[in-house]
Scaffold this motif. Structure first.
Motif, PDB file in Angstrom:
ATOM      1  N   ASN A 108     -36.897 -53.587 -13.619  1.00 27.06           N
ATOM      2  CA  ASN A 108     -36.963 -54.126 -14.970  1.00 27.06           C
ATOM      3  C   ASN A 108     -35.763 -53.637 -15.799  1.00 27.06           C
ATOM      4  O   ASN A 108     -35.855 -52.644 -16.526  1.00 27.06           O
ATOM      5  N   GLU A 366     -44.705 -49.001 -15.127  1.00 25.79           N
ATOM      6  CA  GLU A 366     -43.998 -49.930 -14.224  1.00 25.79           C
ATOM      7  C   GLU A 366     -43.301 -49.204 -13.077  1.00 25.79           C
ATOM      8  O   GLU A 366     -42.569 -49.815 -12.318  1.00 25.79           O
ATOM      9  N   LYS A 662     -38.409 -60.403 -12.732  1.00 27.77           N
ATOM     10  CA  LYS A 662     -39.779 -59.890 -12.911  1.00 27.77           C
ATOM     11  C   LYS A 662     -40.491 -60.779 -13.923  1.00 27.77           C
ATOM     12  O   LYS A 662     -40.040 -60.911 -15.059  1.00 27.77           O
TER      13      LYS A 662
END
Ligand code: NOJ
Length: 720
Positions: A108, A366, A662
């Protein structure tokens, strides 16, 4: 080489400086009590050097009052040149993020940028002007302790994250009161040290260097990175710090880097240990000729450069060039206008703000990887017990803890209590030892519950600089604990803390046998560790991280990475593997592949669509796929795009990551994800020369690097 900017202010200043003052700008040292990451150095003369105007910068000083005192002394000298304060703020200043390898598993870039911006905010109020980060050395060998600082084994992903780190730290404005300069490190190929042994040598072809190692640095240069650090390792027989090919031909001339290059800690001294220099003078000579501007920690420049200039071996213009780069950086940071920039006496006020902790939590959410799950997770209403040395452990930050205070870490135990969970607890084992009492207490507690959460792992100092390991297993006391608990016939969830991929083959086997129900890889998640782990166990956080290093089946497989070259003798028939590429005693494939990670949702991949299947030099192809969240919980899915060159002028890896995205998916939602392919996507280096590799390609859109879902395209020069 791109020309160094000439600021009139700096030029004017340099006209007034003596040779020894210029050389002083090329020296960086520690000060009393500051961390020394190498052989101890004498810091008793630091203040004298400052007063004589013969010191340019200081590293690893964490105390703002001392920083202020030294800075005021520096600007009180004849030339009034401020010092530059550099620090290793690697994955957090005070609010600690997960280790960098864990952050890379978020795939990310936006979140990495947001996180580095938060780090810059805290660091820029804590006396830090430049951070020695990001570390972008490609890491394919989990024995190497520094994999924890890296973005893992893939150059494309690392390049994308490098951009995020630098944008977050520098925010396109070095003068801003909330930004810090970034120093990308280490140039180059440090992660390829033989045997995963930190500081060992590297022998590597040019093609390998250009295809797999340089892109993050190129990206950093595009993002105007403030500084670059040369590395400890030798490269093809010459230590990187003295390697003119690496630092001058490649970095300065080919990549056009015209800002400050700093050596690593005492690496100029180490030229004697590498046996390429006979004395201080020769060490200084080799390092300046390779175009290192600042010598860190050792004093070869300080002691020998003047003499080298006087005897004509080094020209004054070479000194000017290096000094100019250092002063330019200070100028660009705004230090001449405000020498006390980033130095605040009320600095703690900027630490651990709610917003900062929220970012650290998001990042940790995450970064936790779900490796196995038979459906036990997320937890339902079972009676649970928490066992093992990491339930109450505060040291789950990892090496390079910045200004962290372990008291800030939210442990699993604290998070359970804060969230009013019902559970029982037993230690079972310390990290390195246990006793019959501890084991039997853990057994008794486990027997009374239906699900046992077993926390195990490496101690946080088992990875990081100088912490290579030859064995990638758990301490034996913890292995014993796992054996005892998994024999009880309970549902066992293993949570593993580590700074690197460990060998998990035994636990995967236990999973397949039904003795373990789930495996979560928690790395070191930093300040918010416990909150993320508890939220993940109870389904408040749906894990979305995917591995960025292949997990080996055994140490003997290392290095094992997804983008290896094809062999002329691959296994084509599983029943006849003689004289094929294989091990006779273990699989060739890793235990868990690059790009792999589970969530609590199921995401279905559709058919790949192409807008056309022929690519020319001046055209592009759009490749798309629809993915559907077939579960009832929202999820984030990373779609990975790989290419495979079927033939061409050079043998290329079996797969190469060339894109990822993502995507957030609500329950039942379908989204179309598209990527563009052009000639740059498919180009490759033959030696140091980039070539267009015409031919046939497979394009994969998949959930990890081992999955098969591809279409074929042709690439040719013909524009008709
Ligand atoms: C040595 C490490 O290799 C480098 O990464 C670090 O920035 C310096 N020491 C300064 O602490």
């Amino acid at each position: 080489m791109a020309k160094v900017i000439k600021y009139e202010f700096v030029e004017e200043l340099m006209r007034k400086m003596t040779l020894s003052e210029k050389i002083g700008q090329m020296y960086q040292t520690n000060y009393e009590g500051s961390a020394q990451t190498g052989p101890a150095i004498d810091t008793s003369k630091t203040m004298d050097l400052i007063k004589e105007g013969k010191l340019g910068s200081i590293l690893s000083l964490y105390d703002n009052d001392t920083i202020k005192r030294l800075q005021l002394a520096a600007v009180n000298t004849k030339n009034k040149i401020p010092l530059l304060f550099c620090n290793d703020i690697i994955h957090g200043c005070r609010t600690m993020l997960p280790i960098n390898l864990a952050m890379s598993t978020s795939w990310n870039p936006k979140l990495v940028e947001e996180s580095s911006k938060m780090v810059a905010y805290e660091a820029s109020h804590s006396g830090v002007q430049v951070t020695f980060s990001p570390m972008v050395n490609l890491s394919r060998d989990p024995r190497w302790g520094r994999v924890m600082e890296s973005n893992g084994e893939d150059v494309y992903l690392s390049k994308e994250l490098t951009k995020s780190y630098i944008k977050g730290y520098q925010q396109g404005n070095l003068k801003s009161e909330n930004s810090i300069g970034a120093c990308i490190k280490h140039f180059a190929a440090y992660g390829a040290a033989i045997g995963g042994r930190d500081y060992d040598g590297v022998d590597m072809s040019e093609g390998e260097l250009f295809n797999n190692y340089l892109d993050p640095y190129k990206e950093a240069i595009k993002c105007d990175v403030a500084m670059m650090m040369s590395s400890f390792n030798s490269y093809n027989g010459i230590p990187a710090v003295a390697n003119k090919y690496l630092l001058d031909d490649v970095l300065r001339k080919k990549l056009g880097f015209n800002k400050v290059v700093i050596t690593d800690y005492a690496s100029v001294n180490e030229l004697r240990k590498h046996k390429v220099a006979k004395d201080e003078k020769e060490s200084a000579y080799l390092a300046i000729k390779a175009k290192n501007d600042i010598e860190m920690a050792s004093t070869n420049y300080l002691d020998s450069l003047e003499e080298l200039v006087k005897c004509g071996m080094v020209s004054e213009s070479e000194i000017d060039e290096a000094c100019r780069r250092v002063l330019n950086l200070k100028y660009e940071l705004g230090l001449f206008e405000n020498p006390l920039k980033n130095i605040y006496s009320d600095f703690p006020k900027y630490w651990l703000k709610d917003e900062s902790r929220a970012i650290a939590k998001k990042m940790a959410d995450e970064s936790i990887v779900l490796l196995e799950n038979d459906g036990v997770l997320p937890l339902k209403k079972e009676k649970v017990s928490f066992i093992g040395p990491f339930v109450k452990e505060k040291k789950v930050v990892g090496a390079w803890g910045g200004k962290c205070d372990y008291n800030d870490t939210v442990t699993i135990y604290e998070a359970l209590n804060n969230k009013n969970k019902k559970y029982s607890y037993a230690l079972g084992s310390n990290i390195f030892d246990t006793s019959e009492e501890l084991i039997s207490e853990a057994i008794n507690v486990s027997k009374k519950s239906s699900v046992v959460i077993l926390t195990v792992g490496e101690e946080q100092w088992m990875s990081g600089e100088s912490h290579s390991r030859a064995l990638l297993d758990l301490p034996s006391s913890q292995e014993r604990l796992i054996d005892e608990i998994t024999n009880l016939g309970k549902k066992v969830i293993l949570i593993i803390f580590a700074g690197r991929p460990l060998v998990l083959t035994k636990y995967k086997k236990m999973y397949l046998e039904g003795k373990i129900s789930a495996i979560l890889y928690a790395w070191y998640l930093g300040t918010e560790s416990g909150n993320t782990i508890v939220d993940t166990l109870y389904g408040v956080n749906n894990p979305s991280a995917k591995l960025t290093m292949s997990f080996p089946y055994d140490v003997g497989q290392i290095p094992v990475y997804y983008n290896h070259l094809p062999s002329g003798r691959p296994i084509e028939d599983k029943n006849n593997t003689d004289y094929c590429l294989r091990y006779i005693d273990m699989p060739l494939e890793p235990l868990y592949p690059f790009g792999y990670g589970l969530s609590y949702s199921e995401v279905k991949y559709g058919k790949i669509e192409l807008d056309k299947d022929k690519l020319f030099d001046n055209s592009k192809i759009t490749v798309s796929i629809s993915i559907t969240n077939t579960s009832s919980v929202k999820t984030k899915e990373v779609v990975e795009m790989y290419i495979e060159a079927m033939y061409g002028v050079v043998s290329r890896p079996v797969r190469e990551l060339k894109g990822f995205n993502k995507v957030l998916l609500k329950p039942g939602e379908t989204k179309k994800v598209s990527f563009t392919i052009n000639k740059d996507t498919l180009s490759y280096y033959k030696g140091s020369k980039k070539v267009n590799c015409y031919g046939k390609y497979r394009v994969y859109l998949v959930s990890d690097s081992s999955k098969e879902n591809f279409v074929e395209i042709d690439y040719s020069k013909n524009t008709k």
